[in-house]
Design a protein around this motif. Structure first.
Motif, PDB file in Angstrom:
ATOM      1  N   PHE A  58      52.114   6.871 -19.515  1.00 11.08           N
ATOM      2  CA  PHE A  58      51.749   5.576 -20.094  1.00 11.08           C
ATOM      3  C   PHE A  58      53.041   4.815 -20.375  1.00 11.08           C
ATOM      4  O   PHE A  58      54.007   5.392 -20.906  1.00 11.08           O
ATOM      5  N   VAL A  59      53.045   3.516 -20.055  1.00  7.15           N
ATOM      6  CA  VAL A  59      54.226   2.687 -20.289  1.00  7.15           C
ATOM      7  C   VAL A  59      53.840   1.592 -21.292  1.00  7.15           C
ATOM      8  O   VAL A  59      53.040   0.709 -20.973  1.00  7.15           O
ATOM      9  N   LEU A  60      54.399   1.693 -22.487  1.00  8.15           N
ATOM     10  CA  LEU A  60      54.004   0.791 -23.577  1.00  8.15           C
ATOM     11  C   LEU A  60      55.182  -0.031 -24.080  1.00  8.15           C
ATOM     12  O   LEU A  60      56.353   0.284 -23.815  1.00  8.15           O
ATOM     13  N   GLY A  61      54.851  -1.071 -24.816  1.00 12.11           N
ATOM     14  CA  GLY A  61      55.857  -1.981 -25.372  1.00 12.11           C
ATOM     15  C   GLY A  61      55.210  -3.337 -25.557  1.00 12.11           C
ATOM     16  O   GLY A  61      54.167  -3.626 -24.945  1.00 12.11           O
ATOM     17  N   GLY A  62      55.802  -4.168 -26.372  1.00 10.87           N
ATOM     18  CA  GLY A  62      55.241  -5.488 -26.639  1.00 10.87           C
ATOM     19  C   GLY A  62      55.301  -6.385 -25.404  1.00 10.87           C
ATOM     20  O   GLY A  62      55.890  -6.027 -24.381  1.00 10.87           O
ATOM     21  N   PRO A  63      54.663  -7.567 -25.500  1.00 12.59           N
ATOM     22  CA  PRO A  63      54.710  -8.519 -24.386  1.00 12.59           C
ATOM     23  C   PRO A  63      56.152  -8.940 -24.106  1.00 12.59           C
ATOM     24  O   PRO A  63      56.871  -9.333 -25.028  1.00 12.59           O
ATOM     25  N   PRO A 140      47.284   2.572 -23.110  1.00  6.84           N
ATOM     26  CA  PRO A 140      46.260   1.977 -23.958  1.00  6.84           C
ATOM     27  C   PRO A 140      46.860   1.036 -24.997  1.00  6.84           C
ATOM     28  O   PRO A 140      47.926   1.275 -25.528  1.00  6.84           O
ATOM     29  N   ARG A 141      46.134  -0.036 -25.267  1.00  4.45           N
ATOM     30  CA  ARG A 141      46.586  -1.077 -26.190  1.00  4.45           C
ATOM     31  C   ARG A 141      46.120  -0.799 -27.613  1.00  4.45           C
ATOM     32  O   ARG A 141      46.606  -1.406 -28.547  1.00  4.45           O
ATOM     33  N   THR A 142      45.110   0.043 -27.750  1.00  2.00           N
ATOM     34  CA  THR A 142      44.534   0.317 -29.074  1.00  2.00           C
ATOM     35  C   THR A 142      44.167   1.795 -29.151  1.00  2.00           C
ATOM     36  O   THR A 142      44.045   2.462 -28.117  1.00  2.00           O
ATOM     37  N   GLU A 143      43.953   2.277 -30.357  1.00  2.00           N
ATOM     38  CA  GLU A 143      43.495   3.653 -30.512  1.00  2.00           C
ATOM     39  C   GLU A 143      42.147   3.841 -29.811  1.00  2.00           C
ATOM     40  O   GLU A 143      41.876   4.887 -29.239  1.00  2.00           O
ATOM     41  N   GLU A 144      41.322   2.817 -29.875  1.00  2.00           N
ATOM     42  CA  GLU A 144      40.012   2.897 -29.225  1.00  2.00           C
ATOM     43  C   GLU A 144      40.184   3.031 -27.699  1.00  2.00           C
ATOM     44  O   GLU A 144      39.514   3.841 -27.062  1.00  2.00           O
ATOM     45  N   ASN A 145      41.104   2.253 -27.131  1.00  2.00           N
ATOM     46  CA  ASN A 145      41.445   2.385 -25.700  1.00  2.00           C
ATOM     47  C   ASN A 145      41.851   3.829 -25.389  1.00  2.00           C
ATOM     48  O   ASN A 145      41.425   4.426 -24.405  1.00  2.00           O
ATOM     49  N   ARG A 146      42.744   4.341 -26.220  1.00  2.00           N
ATOM     50  CA  ARG A 146      43.301   5.683 -25.981  1.00  2.00           C
ATOM     51  C   ARG A 146      42.195   6.743 -25.992  1.00  2.00           C
ATOM     52  O   ARG A 146      42.112   7.582 -25.094  1.00  2.00           O
ATOM     53  N   ILE A 147      41.331   6.657 -26.991  1.00  2.00           N
ATOM     54  CA  ILE A 147      40.270   7.668 -27.125  1.00  2.00           C
ATOM     55  C   ILE A 147      39.291   7.553 -25.948  1.00  2.00           C
ATOM     56  O   ILE A 147      38.877   8.559 -25.366  1.00  2.00           O
ATOM     57  N   ALA A 148      38.977   6.316 -25.567  1.00  2.00           N
ATOM     58  CA  ALA A 148      38.056   6.110 -24.436  1.00  2.00           C
ATOM     59  C   ALA A 148      38.654   6.684 -23.144  1.00  2.00           C
ATOM     60  O   ALA A 148      37.979   7.370 -22.378  1.00  2.00           O
ATOM     61  N   TYR A 149      39.945   6.424 -22.923  1.00  2.00           N
ATOM     62  CA  TYR A 149      40.614   6.944 -21.715  1.00  2.00           C
ATOM     63  C   TYR A 149      40.571   8.470 -21.704  1.00  2.00           C
ATOM     64  O   TYR A 149      40.207   9.101 -20.714  1.00  2.00           O
ATOM     65  N   GLU A 150      40.960   9.063 -22.826  1.00  2.00           N
ATOM     66  CA  GLU A 150      41.071  10.523 -22.859  1.00  2.00           C
ATOM     67  C   GLU A 150      39.694  11.177 -22.691  1.00  2.00           C
ATOM     68  O   GLU A 150      39.587  12.248 -22.102  1.00  2.00           O
ATOM     69  N   PHE A 196      49.885  -6.440 -30.943  1.00  2.00           N
ATOM     70  CA  PHE A 196      50.760  -5.298 -30.614  1.00  2.00           C
ATOM     71  C   PHE A 196      51.099  -4.516 -31.885  1.00  2.00           C
ATOM     72  O   PHE A 196      50.964  -3.287 -31.937  1.00  2.00           O
ATOM     73  N   ALA A 197      51.542  -5.240 -32.912  1.00  2.00           N
ATOM     74  CA  ALA A 197      51.963  -4.568 -34.147  1.00  2.00           C
ATOM     75  C   ALA A 197      50.783  -3.858 -34.831  1.00  2.00           C
ATOM     76  O   ALA A 197      50.911  -2.727 -35.296  1.00  2.00           O
ATOM     77  N   GLU A 198      49.638  -4.530 -34.832  1.00  2.00           N
ATOM     78  CA  GLU A 198      48.506  -3.954 -35.566  1.00  2.00           C
ATOM     79  C   GLU A 198      47.799  -2.843 -34.800  1.00  2.00           C
ATOM     80  O   GLU A 198      47.386  -1.845 -35.371  1.00  2.00           O
ATOM     81  N   LEU A 199      47.646  -3.027 -33.486  1.00  2.00           N
ATOM     82  CA  LEU A 199      46.784  -2.101 -32.736  1.00  2.00           C
ATOM     83  C   LEU A 199      47.527  -1.166 -31.793  1.00  2.00           C
ATOM     84  O   LEU A 199      47.057  -0.060 -31.523  1.00  2.00           O
ATOM     85  N   ASN A 200      48.687  -1.605 -31.267  1.00  2.00           N
ATOM     86  CA  ASN A 200      49.376  -0.762 -30.284  1.00  2.00           C
ATOM     87  C   ASN A 200      50.351   0.214 -30.948  1.00  2.00           C
ATOM     88  O   ASN A 200      50.511   1.348 -30.488  1.00  2.00           O
ATOM     89  N   LEU A 201      50.992  -0.220 -32.033  1.00  2.00           N
ATOM     90  CA  LEU A 201      51.936   0.687 -32.704  1.00  2.00           C
ATOM     91  C   LEU A 201      51.274   1.996 -33.162  1.00  2.00           C
ATOM     92  O   LEU A 201      51.886   3.061 -33.031  1.00  2.00           O
ATOM     93  N   PRO A 202      50.024   1.962 -33.636  1.00  2.00           N
ATOM     94  CA  PRO A 202      49.384   3.238 -33.985  1.00  2.00           C
ATOM     95  C   PRO A 202      49.260   4.202 -32.794  1.00  2.00           C
ATOM     96  O   PRO A 202      49.374   5.411 -32.961  1.00  2.00           O
ATOM     97  N   VAL A 203      49.058   3.647 -31.598  1.00  2.00           N
ATOM     98  CA  VAL A 203      48.975   4.500 -30.388  1.00  2.00           C
ATOM     99  C   VAL A 203      50.336   5.146 -30.131  1.00  2.00           C
ATOM    100  O   VAL A 203      50.439   6.348 -29.838  1.00  2.00           O
ATOM    101  N   ILE A 204      51.372   4.340 -30.286  1.00  2.00           N
ATOM    102  CA  ILE A 204      52.742   4.828 -30.077  1.00  2.00           C
ATOM    103  C   ILE A 204      53.063   5.936 -31.088  1.00  2.00           C
ATOM    104  O   ILE A 204      53.615   6.979 -30.733  1.00  2.00           O
TER     105      ILE A 204
END
Ligand SMILES: Nc1ncnc2c1ncn2[C@@H]1O[C@H](COP(=O)(O)OP(=O)(O)O)[C@@H](O)[C@H]1O
Ligand SMILES: O=c1ccn([C@@H]2O[C@H](COP(=O)(O)OP(=O)(O)O)[C@@H](O)[C@H]2O)c(=O)[nH]1
Ligand SMILES: [Mg+2]
Length: 242
Positions: A58-63, A140-150, A196-204
Motif C-alpha cells: 500500500f502506498v499512502l500519503g496526503g494529496p 486504503p483511505r479510511t479504516e473502513e476501506n482497510r477492513i473492507a479490503y482485508e 487525510f488527517a482525520e481518516l487516513n492517519l489512523p490507517v497509517i
C-alpha cells in the motif's frame, strides 16, 4: 490468515537498522508463506504455484505527497504493477458506469467513495492481472476501506509506504499539478487534507503498530526521495516473490 512475527514499531521507522530489521521480518514471513504453499498445495509434478499469492504494497500519503510519482519509479526499477485507486475511480467516471456520477461528486468534494465500490475495482484489477506484485496507490483511505479490503481480499498488505510531507508543500504541488483534475483546487485540497488527517492517519498508525510501515521523508527532489524508497525494495529481492 497469514502468520507474521513483527515488532510493534513506532510510526517513525526510518533508521537503517530498523529498516533492515523490518525487511528481514518481511523476508522471513514470505519465505515461510512460500514454503507453506509448497507443502500444502502441491501441483502436478510437485512444483507449487506460490506466485498465486501476490506481494502487495500500500502506498499512502496526503494529496501531493508524491505517491504516484514514486510509484512510477518503483515500477521502472522493481517491476511492480501500479494500481492507483484514484485512477481506477476516474476511469469509472469516464466509462459512464452506473456509479460514475456518484464518484465524480465525491471526488469533487474531496470525500471518500464507498468502500464497496473501490474494493471491487481493486479486486478486479488484481484478478485480471498476471502480476505477482502490486503497488496499491492512495488506498486504503479510511479504516473502513482497510477492513473492507482485508475482508474481501482475505489478506493484509505485505508492506506499507507512507510519504510524509508538510501540508504547505503538498498544497503547492497539487495546485501546480496541471492534470486538469476537478479536485486540484484550493477548496477541495483543504477538504482532502482534513480527510487525510482525520481518516487516513489512523490507517497509517494501524500498520505502524503491526510493524509493516515504512515512513519516507517526502521532501526534496524526486530523485532524493526515490533514494529513500529504493532500499526498501532492494532488500526485499527476492526469494520473497519468486
Ligand atoms: N519531490 C517532488 N518535488 C516537487 N514536485 C513533485 C515531487 N514529487 C512529485 N511532484 C509533483 O507534485 C505533483 C503531485 O505529485 P503526485 O505524485 O501526483 O502526488 P500524489 O499522487 O501523492 O497526489 C505532481 O505534479 C508531481 O509532478
Ligand atoms: O481509495 C480511494 C482513493 C481515492 N478516492 C477519491 O479520489 C480522490 C483522488 O484520489 P487520488 O489518490 O487520485 O489523489 P492523490 O492523493 O493522488 O492526489 C480522493 O480525494 C478521493 O475523493 C477515494 O474515494 N477512495
Ligand atoms: Mg496520486
Amino acid at each position: 490468515m497469514w502468520r507474521r512475527v513483527a515488532s510493534l514499531s513506532p510510526l517513525v521507522s526510518s533508521s537503517k537498522s530498523r529498516l533492515l530489521n523490518q525487511v528481514q521480518v518481511a523476508y522471513g514471513f514470505n519465505a515461510w508463506q512460500m514454503f507453506s504453499t509448497q507443502v500444502l498445495n502441491p501441483v502436478e509434478g510437485g512444483v507449487s504455484d506460490s506466485r498465486r499469492t501476490p506481494f502487495v504494497t500500500f502506498v499512502l500519503g496526503g494529496p501531493g505527497s508524491g505517491k504516484g510519482t514514486q510509484c512510477t519509479r518503483i515500477v521502472e526499477t522493481f517491476g511492480f504493477t501500479h494500481l492507483s485507486a484514484g485512477d481506477l475511480l476516474r476511469r469509472e467516471i469516464s466509462s459512464n458506469s452506473e456509479n460514475g456520477s456518484m464518484i465524480l461528486s465525491t471526488i469533487k468534494e474531496g470525500k471518500i467513495v464507498p468502500s464497496v465500490v473501490t474494493v471491487q475495482l481493486i479486486q478486479k484489477a488484481i484478478e485480471t492481472s498476471d502480476s505477482d506484485k502490486f503497488l496499491i496507490d492512495g488506498f486504503p483511505r479510511t479504516e473502513e476501506n482497510r477492513i473492507a479490503y482485508e475482508r474481501v481480499i482475505g489478506a493484509e498488505p505485505d508492506i506499507v509506504l507512507f510519504f510524509d510531507c508538510p501540508e504547505e508543500e503538498m498544497v503547492k504541488r497539487v495546485l501546480n499539478r496541471n492534470q486538469g483534475r476537478i479536485d486540484d483546487n484550493i477548496d477541495t485540497v483543504k477538504e482532502r487534507l482534513k480527510v487525510f488527517a482525520e481518516l487516513n492517519l489512523p490507517v497509517i498508525k494501524h500498520y505502524s503498530k503491526k510493524g509493516k510501515l515504512y515512513k519516507i521523508d517526502g521532501t526534496g527532489s524526486e530523485d532524493e526521495i526515490f533514494e529513500r524508497v529504493r532500499p526498501v525494495f532492494a532488500a526485499l529481492r527476492y526469494p520473497v516473490l519468486f
